[in-house]
Design a protein around this motif. Structure first.
Motif, PDB file in Angstrom:
ATOM      1  N   MET A   1      40.449 105.058 -15.123  1.00  0.00           N
ATOM      2  CA  MET A   1      40.123 103.926 -14.268  1.00  0.00           C
ATOM      3  C   MET A   1      38.924 104.274 -13.421  1.00  0.00           C
ATOM      4  O   MET A   1      38.865 105.319 -12.802  1.00  0.00           O
ATOM      5  CB  MET A   1      41.322 103.610 -13.354  1.00  0.00           C
ATOM      6  CG  MET A   1      41.059 102.557 -12.297  1.00  0.00           C
ATOM      7  SD  MET A   1      40.785 100.944 -13.025  1.00  0.00           S
ATOM      8  CE  MET A   1      39.679 100.236 -11.839  1.00  0.00           C
ATOM      9  N   SER A   2      37.950 103.388 -13.396  1.00  0.00           N
ATOM     10  CA  SER A   2      36.751 103.676 -12.628  1.00  0.00           C
ATOM     11  C   SER A   2      36.254 102.429 -11.915  1.00  0.00           C
ATOM     12  O   SER A   2      36.031 101.391 -12.541  1.00  0.00           O
ATOM     13  CB  SER A   2      35.649 104.211 -13.541  1.00  0.00           C
ATOM     14  OG  SER A   2      34.443 104.378 -12.831  1.00  0.00           O
ATOM     15  N   VAL A   3      36.136 102.508 -10.612  1.00  0.00           N
ATOM     16  CA  VAL A   3      35.463 101.487  -9.813  1.00  0.00           C
ATOM     17  C   VAL A   3      34.368 102.208  -9.059  1.00  0.00           C
ATOM     18  O   VAL A   3      34.636 103.120  -8.286  1.00  0.00           O
ATOM     19  CB  VAL A   3      36.421 100.795  -8.823  1.00  0.00           C
ATOM     20  CG1 VAL A   3      35.650  99.795  -7.968  1.00  0.00           C
ATOM     21  CG2 VAL A   3      37.552 100.084  -9.558  1.00  0.00           C
ATOM     22  N   SER A   4      33.131 101.821  -9.316  1.00  0.00           N
ATOM     23  CA  SER A   4      32.007 102.513  -8.693  1.00  0.00           C
ATOM     24  C   SER A   4      31.148 101.533  -7.912  1.00  0.00           C
ATOM     25  O   SER A   4      31.123 100.338  -8.208  1.00  0.00           O
ATOM     26  CB  SER A   4      31.153 103.208  -9.762  1.00  0.00           C
ATOM     27  OG  SER A   4      30.641 102.261 -10.682  1.00  0.00           O
ATOM     28  N   THR A   5      30.450 102.060  -6.923  1.00  0.00           N
ATOM     29  CA  THR A   5      29.549 101.252  -6.111  1.00  0.00           C
ATOM     30  C   THR A   5      28.160 101.864  -6.144  1.00  0.00           C
ATOM     31  O   THR A   5      28.001 103.081  -5.951  1.00  0.00           O
ATOM     32  CB  THR A   5      30.040 101.170  -4.655  1.00  0.00           C
ATOM     33  OG1 THR A   5      31.363 100.637  -4.627  1.00  0.00           O
ATOM     34  CG2 THR A   5      29.120 100.266  -3.830  1.00  0.00           C
ATOM     35  N   SER A   6      27.163 101.033  -6.394  1.00  0.00           N
ATOM     36  CA  SER A   6      25.777 101.496  -6.415  1.00  0.00           C
ATOM     37  C   SER A   6      24.940 100.592  -5.525  1.00  0.00           C
ATOM     38  O   SER A   6      25.358  99.490  -5.150  1.00  0.00           O
ATOM     39  CB  SER A   6      25.231 101.485  -7.845  1.00  0.00           C
ATOM     40  OG  SER A   6      25.269 100.176  -8.395  1.00  0.00           O
ATOM     41  N   ALA A   7      23.757 101.074  -5.187  1.00  0.00           N
ATOM     42  CA  ALA A   7      22.833 100.316  -4.342  1.00  0.00           C
ATOM     43  C   ALA A   7      21.493 100.254  -5.051  1.00  0.00           C
ATOM     44  O   ALA A   7      20.591 101.054  -4.759  1.00  0.00           O
ATOM     45  CB  ALA A   7      22.706 100.961  -2.973  1.00  0.00           C
ATOM     46  N   PRO A   8      21.332  99.325  -5.992  1.00  0.00           N
ATOM     47  CA  PRO A   8      20.099  99.288  -6.794  1.00  0.00           C
ATOM     48  C   PRO A   8      18.862  98.905  -6.013  1.00  0.00           C
ATOM     49  O   PRO A   8      17.749  99.237  -6.415  1.00  0.00           O
ATOM     50  CB  PRO A   8      20.413  98.251  -7.869  1.00  0.00           C
ATOM     51  CG  PRO A   8      21.439  97.368  -7.236  1.00  0.00           C
ATOM     52  CD  PRO A   8      22.263  98.270  -6.376  1.00  0.00           C
ATOM     53  N   GLU A   9      19.056  98.219  -4.900  1.00  0.00           N
ATOM     54  CA  GLU A   9      17.911  97.841  -4.070  1.00  0.00           C
ATOM     55  C   GLU A   9      18.387  97.529  -2.668  1.00  0.00           C
ATOM     56  O   GLU A   9      19.584  97.373  -2.407  1.00  0.00           O
ATOM     57  CB  GLU A   9      17.164  96.654  -4.666  1.00  0.00           C
ATOM     58  CG  GLU A   9      18.011  95.460  -5.009  1.00  0.00           C
ATOM     59  CD  GLU A   9      17.245  94.473  -5.873  1.00  0.00           C
ATOM     60  OE1 GLU A   9      16.772  93.491  -5.303  1.00  0.00           O
ATOM     61  OE2 GLU A   9      17.109  94.710  -7.083  1.00  0.00           O
ATOM     62  N   SER A  10      17.475  97.420  -1.745  1.00  0.00           N
ATOM     63  CA  SER A  10      17.803  97.230  -0.340  1.00  0.00           C
ATOM     64  C   SER A  10      18.621  95.961  -0.128  1.00  0.00           C
ATOM     65  O   SER A  10      18.278  94.889  -0.619  1.00  0.00           O
ATOM     66  CB  SER A  10      16.509  97.152   0.482  1.00  0.00           C
ATOM     67  OG  SER A  10      16.795  96.907   1.839  1.00  0.00           O
ATOM     68  N   GLY A  11      19.724  96.114   0.591  1.00  0.00           N
ATOM     69  CA  GLY A  11      20.542  94.967   0.970  1.00  0.00           C
ATOM     70  C   GLY A  11      21.568  94.544  -0.059  1.00  0.00           C
ATOM     71  O   GLY A  11      22.389  93.667   0.214  1.00  0.00           O
ATOM     72  N   VAL A  12      21.550  95.141  -1.243  1.00  0.00           N
ATOM     73  CA  VAL A  12      22.450  94.731  -2.326  1.00  0.00           C
ATOM     74  C   VAL A  12      23.323  95.903  -2.762  1.00  0.00           C
ATOM     75  O   VAL A  12      22.816  96.990  -3.043  1.00  0.00           O
ATOM     76  CB  VAL A  12      21.660  94.204  -3.543  1.00  0.00           C
ATOM     77  CG1 VAL A  12      22.609  93.849  -4.685  1.00  0.00           C
ATOM     78  CG2 VAL A  12      20.823  92.991  -3.147  1.00  0.00           C
ATOM     79  N   ALA A  13      24.633  95.674  -2.833  1.00  0.00           N
ATOM     80  CA  ALA A  13      25.575  96.647  -3.377  1.00  0.00           C
ATOM     81  C   ALA A  13      26.180  96.067  -4.643  1.00  0.00           C
ATOM     82  O   ALA A  13      26.501  94.877  -4.697  1.00  0.00           O
ATOM     83  CB  ALA A  13      26.675  96.970  -2.370  1.00  0.00           C
ATOM     84  N   VAL A  14      26.316  96.887  -5.665  1.00  0.00           N
ATOM     85  CA  VAL A  14      26.940  96.463  -6.920  1.00  0.00           C
ATOM     86  C   VAL A  14      28.241  97.235  -7.096  1.00  0.00           C
ATOM     87  O   VAL A  14      28.238  98.471  -7.165  1.00  0.00           O
ATOM     88  CB  VAL A  14      26.022  96.707  -8.130  1.00  0.00           C
ATOM     89  CG1 VAL A  14      26.727  96.291  -9.427  1.00  0.00           C
ATOM     90  CG2 VAL A  14      24.717  95.940  -7.965  1.00  0.00           C
ATOM     91  N   VAL A  15      29.355  96.513  -7.143  1.00  0.00           N
ATOM     92  CA  VAL A  15      30.664  97.110  -7.397  1.00  0.00           C
ATOM     93  C   VAL A  15      31.001  96.846  -8.862  1.00  0.00           C
ATOM     94  O   VAL A  15      31.078  95.696  -9.295  1.00  0.00           O
ATOM     95  CB  VAL A  15      31.744  96.505  -6.486  1.00  0.00           C
ATOM     96  CG1 VAL A  15      33.122  97.050  -6.856  1.00  0.00           C
ATOM     97  CG2 VAL A  15      31.431  96.791  -5.020  1.00  0.00           C
ATOM     98  N   THR A  16      31.181  97.913  -9.634  1.00  0.00           N
ATOM     99  CA  THR A  16      31.383  97.799 -11.079  1.00  0.00           C
ATOM    100  C   THR A  16      32.744  98.362 -11.481  1.00  0.00           C
ATOM    101  O   THR A  16      33.099  99.478 -11.099  1.00  0.00           O
ATOM    102  CB  THR A  16      30.288  98.552 -11.849  1.00  0.00           C
ATOM    103  OG1 THR A  16      29.004  98.059 -11.455  1.00  0.00           O
ATOM    104  CG2 THR A  16      30.453  98.358 -13.353  1.00  0.00           C
ATOM    105  N   VAL A  17      33.480  97.568 -12.260  1.00  0.00           N
ATOM    106  CA  VAL A  17      34.769  97.998 -12.807  1.00  0.00           C
ATOM    107  C   VAL A  17      34.555  98.449 -14.245  1.00  0.00           C
ATOM    108  O   VAL A  17      33.920  97.750 -15.036  1.00  0.00           O
ATOM    109  CB  VAL A  17      35.798  96.857 -12.772  1.00  0.00           C
ATOM    110  CG1 VAL A  17      37.104  97.293 -13.431  1.00  0.00           C
ATOM    111  CG2 VAL A  17      36.045  96.395 -11.347  1.00  0.00           C
TER     112      VAL A  17
END
Length: 252
Positions: A1-17
């Motif tokens: 199981m993997s839930v990860s969070t990334s910040a590809p650019e300023s002001g935006v967070a991407v939460v990926t399942v």
């Protein structure tokens, strides 16, 4: 199981399942997703969250096998509370949430996107609640936010799905793009939102939630009561077994 969070650019967070093979989440997965979305929304540097998934489809709901392995009702209770936590995390996230949907979006997937602020979908995305075929109930609250009332009822009773193009025609999907362009399209919308003042965005999110005509927390909790009834009475197990025989070509 993997839930990860990334910040590809300023002001935006991407939460990926990413939970192979179909992103059907176990109890712990729903809570991990809830925690990730809430944490992203609390980050003062984040002004928009993109909710995404890896693999063939966005989300196939709860892990039915986990519940079948449990001789008691702990997994059922855990799944219901976990789903409620994840759905609420998306709805209550302090900043807008953009759902990026590819492939199948079923059951709990509809609960997630139905509580998002905006949806960008790949042209192969389908949305539906196969709950009645699985001996379950729930998430009509969220499907009703995606399609008109009578269509919601017909989809719910038949377990049919609606396409991304159909939802776009109803105004609930912001944009439909080829799958290869999904991430870029979701980030494009998130980027536009994230240009706004962060404090003002948080006030706007709270204000819009405050004028919703339906309390999504209370209405979903009401639905869950009927899910418990179906399960505790043994009806859910009988329906699932009957559906399984039909799927494998056995007598109905």
């Amino acid at each position: 199981m993997s839930v990860s969070t990334s910040a590809p650019e300023s002001g935006v967070a991407v939460v990926t399942v990413d939970h192979a093979p179909v992103n059907a989440l176990p109890v712990r997965g729903w809570y991990d997703l809830a925690d990730a979305v809430r944490a992203a929304g609390r980050d003062p540097g984040v002004r928009c969250v993109v909710l995404a998934a890896a693999g063939r489809g966005f989300n196939a709901g709860v892990d039915i096998k986990e519940m079948q392995r449990d001789a008691g009702h702990g997994a059922l209770l855990g799944a219901n509370h976990g789903c409620a936590a994840a759905f609420s995390a998306v709805y209550d996230c302090e900043v807008p949430v953009v759902a990026a949907v590819q492939g199948f979006c079923l059951g709990g997937g509809v609960g997630l996107v139905g509580n998002a602020d905006a949806i960008v979908a790949a042209d192969d995305a389908t949305f539906g609640l196969p709950e009645l075929d699985r001996g379950a109930l729930g998430a009509a609250t969220h499907l009703a936010r995606l399609v008109p009332q009578h269509l919601m009822r017909a989809l719910y009773y038949t377990s049919r799905t609606a396409t991304a193009a159909e939802l776009h025609a109803h105004g609930s999907v912001w944009r439909v793009v080829p799958r290869a362009e999904l991430r870029a399209a979701a980030l494009e919308l998130a980027r536009e939102i994230a240009r706004k003042d962060g404090t003002l965005l948080r006030l706007a999110k709270a204000a819009i939630n405050g004028i919703d005509p339906v309390d999504v927390h209370r209405s979903y909790r009401f639905e869950q009561g009927f899910t418990f009834e179906a399960s505790l009475s043994g009806l859910a197990d009988r329906v699932r077994a009957d559906f399984g025989r039909t799927e494998t070509g056995g007598p109905r």
